[in-house]
Design a protein around this motif. Sequence first.
Motif, mmCIF file in Angstrom:
data_model
loop_
_atom_site.group_PDB
_atom_site.id
_atom_site.type_symbol
_atom_site.label_atom_id
_atom_site.label_comp_id
_atom_site.label_asym_id
_atom_site.label_seq_id
_atom_site.Cartn_x
_atom_site.Cartn_y
_atom_site.Cartn_z
ATOM 1 N N SER A 23 0.796 -1.229 0.000
ATOM 2 C CA SER A 23 0.000 0.000 0.000
ATOM 3 C C SER A 23 0.828 1.279 0.000
ATOM 4 O O SER A 23 0.311 2.345 -0.324
ATOM 5 N N HIS A 24 2.127 1.180 0.361
ATOM 6 C CA HIS A 24 2.966 2.385 0.424
ATOM 7 C C HIS A 24 4.431 1.963 0.372
ATOM 8 O O HIS A 24 4.803 0.962 0.995
ATOM 9 N N PRO A 25 5.277 2.713 -0.331
ATOM 10 C CA PRO A 25 6.708 2.360 -0.396
ATOM 11 C C PRO A 25 7.377 2.253 0.980
ATOM 12 O O PRO A 25 8.274 1.426 1.169
ATOM 13 N N ALA A 26 6.946 3.051 1.939
ATOM 14 C CA ALA A 26 7.530 2.979 3.281
ATOM 15 C C ALA A 26 7.318 1.601 3.896
ATOM 16 O O ALA A 26 8.209 1.066 4.564
ATOM 17 N N GLY A 73 20.108 4.692 3.711
ATOM 18 C CA GLY A 73 19.201 3.679 4.244
ATOM 19 C C GLY A 73 18.742 3.980 5.654
ATOM 20 O O GLY A 73 17.622 3.654 6.032
ATOM 21 N N THR A 74 19.606 4.609 6.431
ATOM 22 C CA THR A 74 19.225 4.987 7.796
ATOM 23 C C THR A 74 18.175 6.092 7.781
ATOM 24 O O THR A 74 17.163 6.010 8.491
ATOM 25 N N LEU A 75 18.386 7.107 6.958
ATOM 26 C CA LEU A 75 17.412 8.205 6.882
ATOM 27 C C LEU A 75 16.079 7.736 6.311
ATOM 28 O O LEU A 75 15.010 8.032 6.858
ATOM 29 N N VAL A 76 16.148 6.995 5.219
ATOM 30 C CA VAL A 76 14.921 6.466 4.599
ATOM 31 C C VAL A 76 14.258 5.480 5.558
ATOM 32 O O VAL A 76 13.033 5.460 5.702
ATOM 33 N N GLY A 77 15.076 4.660 6.213
ATOM 34 C CA GLY A 77 14.543 3.679 7.148
ATOM 35 C C GLY A 77 13.860 4.309 8.342
ATOM 36 O O GLY A 77 12.839 3.803 8.820
#
Length: 183
Positions: A23-26, A73-77
């Motif tokens: 439902s969402h990329p996150a 990856g840390t920020l996006v994560g």
Amino acid sequence: MAAGGPPSSSAVPRRASARLMWSHPAHLISLGFGSGLSPVAPGTAGTLWAWLAFAVLNPWLTPLAWGGVLAVGTLVGWWACTRTARALGTADPGAVVWDEVLAFWAVLWLVTPAGFSTQLAAFVLFRFFDAVKPGPVAWADGLFKSRSGQPPGWAQGFGILLDDAVAALCALLVLALARVLVG
């Protein structure tokens, strides 16, 4: 829940599902591209996925590029884990495994080049520290827990990542000590 509005902060915690993941990329990221949906030991499944992904990506990435992957990856994560924790209504959902992915990538990045036996030892040590949460890992795990009835926020999203980073550091410390003692 208001019609068409977001779920209320007092919503009953939800279970992660493939529907939520897509439902969402996150959610796709935080659920480890599906590995966190494992009905058995999702953290271990996420760590195994991280190991496989590292093996596939490592021939193409320099150590500096890995550093960039881990930083981004840390920020996006942080964003993805926070968003998914909010959607699931719990501060540290078991299905969220991006924290395991990042932490184990960091371990592999720092021990590479390493043979299979060293990577396996790193895997076992990381899973031990992440699952059992001795000493500093338990401390890090408790730093950003939300109070009962409080919706997960950015602090809880950061907390999801923090205890696994500390577990990775503990695993690396044991590997380094073993190397010094064994020679």
